[in-house]
Design a protein around this motif. Structure first.
Motif, PDB file in Angstrom:
ATOM      1  N   ASN A 174      32.221  66.779  29.818  1.00  0.00           N
ATOM      2  CA  ASN A 174      31.999  66.220  31.147  1.00  0.00           C
ATOM      3  C   ASN A 174      31.739  64.717  31.068  1.00  0.00           C
ATOM      4  N   MET A 175      32.468  63.947  31.860  1.00  0.00           N
ATOM      5  CA  MET A 175      32.340  62.502  31.863  1.00  0.00           C
ATOM      6  C   MET A 175      31.399  62.079  33.001  1.00  0.00           C
ATOM      7  N   PRO A 176      30.357  61.292  32.719  1.00  0.00           N
ATOM      8  CA  PRO A 176      29.452  60.839  33.782  1.00  0.00           C
ATOM      9  C   PRO A 176      30.198  60.005  34.835  1.00  0.00           C
ATOM     10  N   LYS A 177      29.699  60.043  36.061  1.00  0.00           N
ATOM     11  CA  LYS A 177      30.353  59.323  37.159  1.00  0.00           C
ATOM     12  C   LYS A 177      30.562  57.840  36.867  1.00  0.00           C
ATOM     13  N   PRO A 178      29.564  57.123  36.322  1.00  0.00           N
ATOM     14  CA  PRO A 178      29.799  55.698  36.050  1.00  0.00           C
ATOM     15  C   PRO A 178      30.932  55.459  35.043  1.00  0.00           C
ATOM     16  N   VAL A 179      31.046  56.315  34.050  1.00  0.00           N
ATOM     17  CA  VAL A 179      32.122  56.180  33.062  1.00  0.00           C
ATOM     18  C   VAL A 179      33.468  56.457  33.722  1.00  0.00           C
ATOM     19  N   ARG A 180      33.524  57.484  34.558  1.00  0.00           N
ATOM     20  CA  ARG A 180      34.776  57.793  35.281  1.00  0.00           C
ATOM     21  C   ARG A 180      35.195  56.617  36.141  1.00  0.00           C
ATOM     22  N   GLU A 181      34.232  56.018  36.836  1.00  0.00           N
ATOM     23  CA  GLU A 181      34.563  54.905  37.729  1.00  0.00           C
ATOM     24  C   GLU A 181      35.029  53.687  36.929  1.00  0.00           C
ATOM     25  N   LEU A 182      34.369  53.409  35.817  1.00  0.00           N
ATOM     26  CA  LEU A 182      34.824  52.302  34.973  1.00  0.00           C
ATOM     27  C   LEU A 182      36.223  52.567  34.433  1.00  0.00           C
ATOM     28  N   LEU A 183      36.486  53.790  34.002  1.00  0.00           N
ATOM     29  CA  LEU A 183      37.814  54.149  33.515  1.00  0.00           C
ATOM     30  C   LEU A 183      38.860  53.919  34.613  1.00  0.00           C
ATOM     31  N   ARG A 184      38.532  54.354  35.811  1.00  0.00           N
ATOM     32  CA  ARG A 184      39.465  54.178  36.932  1.00  0.00           C
ATOM     33  C   ARG A 184      39.713  52.701  37.219  1.00  0.00           C
ATOM     34  N   LEU A 185      38.653  51.909  37.293  1.00  0.00           N
ATOM     35  CA  LEU A 185      38.800  50.489  37.607  1.00  0.00           C
ATOM     36  C   LEU A 185      39.604  49.748  36.543  1.00  0.00           C
ATOM     37  N   VAL A 186      39.268  49.986  35.289  1.00  0.00           N
ATOM     38  CA  VAL A 186      39.879  49.231  34.201  1.00  0.00           C
ATOM     39  C   VAL A 186      41.276  49.730  33.842  1.00  0.00           C
ATOM     40  N   HIS A 187      41.439  51.031  33.713  1.00  0.00           N
ATOM     41  CA  HIS A 187      42.703  51.557  33.179  1.00  0.00           C
ATOM     42  C   HIS A 187      43.666  52.097  34.233  1.00  0.00           C
ATOM     43  N   VAL A 188      43.184  52.429  35.412  1.00  0.00           N
ATOM     44  CA  VAL A 188      44.079  52.912  36.469  1.00  0.00           C
ATOM     45  C   VAL A 188      44.377  51.781  37.465  1.00  0.00           C
ATOM     46  N   GLU A 189      43.325  51.099  37.907  1.00  0.00           N
ATOM     47  CA  GLU A 189      43.501  49.997  38.864  1.00  0.00           C
ATOM     48  C   GLU A 189      43.797  48.666  38.176  1.00  0.00           C
ATOM     49  N   HIS A 190      43.602  48.608  36.855  1.00  0.00           N
ATOM     50  CA  HIS A 190      43.872  47.415  36.045  1.00  0.00           C
ATOM     51  C   HIS A 190      43.062  46.204  36.503  1.00  0.00           C
ATOM     52  N   ILE A 191      41.778  46.425  36.727  1.00  0.00           N
ATOM     53  CA  ILE A 191      40.876  45.349  37.132  1.00  0.00           C
ATOM     54  C   ILE A 191      40.183  44.803  35.890  1.00  0.00           C
ATOM     55  N   ASP A 192      40.235  43.498  35.725  1.00  0.00           N
ATOM     56  CA  ASP A 192      39.565  42.837  34.611  1.00  0.00           C
ATOM     57  C   ASP A 192      38.109  42.618  35.006  1.00  0.00           C
ATOM     58  N   LEU A 193      37.231  43.444  34.484  1.00  0.00           N
ATOM     59  CA  LEU A 193      35.819  43.392  34.862  1.00  0.00           C
ATOM     60  C   LEU A 193      35.168  42.059  34.511  1.00  0.00           C
ATOM     61  N   ALA A 194      35.695  41.354  33.540  1.00  0.00           N
ATOM     62  CA  ALA A 194      35.139  40.059  33.159  1.00  0.00           C
ATOM     63  C   ALA A 194      35.311  39.034  34.275  1.00  0.00           C
ATOM     64  N   ARG A 195      36.255  39.261  35.165  1.00  0.00           N
ATOM     65  CA  ARG A 195      36.508  38.312  36.248  1.00  0.00           C
ATOM     66  C   ARG A 195      35.750  38.645  37.532  1.00  0.00           C
ATOM     67  N   VAL A 196      35.162  39.834  37.616  1.00  0.00           N
ATOM     68  CA  VAL A 196      34.462  40.255  38.827  1.00  0.00           C
ATOM     69  C   VAL A 196      33.014  39.777  38.761  1.00  0.00           C
TER      70      VAL A 196
END
Length: 104
Positions: A43-65
């Motif tokens: 089971n993947m915790p919600k914060p990890v799932r959301e980070l995975l979605r943002l970074v690898h599905v939505e392709h958002i560079d978190l360093a720029r946010v």
């Protein structure tokens, strides 16, 4: 994709991106061994799932946010909802146009 929605198969996402476990999981602050456990069905915790979605599905560079970016978005939503909706629609149309151009 809905916020905190279930990520069906992180291994499949990783393979489509052509990344090894170390490169894939380290981008969201998860160790290779932890990522391996998630890929095996743990089971993947919600914060990890959301980070995975943002970074690898939505392709958002978190360093720029920046935190300020979220404050601006919230302010715009609350004080100028019509403008926010209009901008959101324009960005969506631009993304679709970019996707269509890439596919050609």
């Amino acid at each position: 994709m809905q916020l905190f929605s279930k990520i069906p198969n992180p291994r499949e996402i990783r393979r489509k991106l052509g990344l090894n476990q170390q490169d894939f999981w380290s981008k969201i602050g998860v160790t290779q061994s932890g990522g391996s456990r998630y890929e095996s069905g743990r089971n993947m915790p919600k914060p990890v799932r959301e980070l995975l979605r943002l970074v690898h599905v939505e392709h958002i560079d978190l360093a720029r946010v920046k935190h300020e970016d979220f404050e601006i978005i919230e302010y715009l939503k609350q004080t100028h909802p019509d403008l926010y909706k209009s901008l959101k629609k324009a960005v969506s149309a631009q993304a679709k146009q970019s996707d269509a151009t890439v596919q050609l």
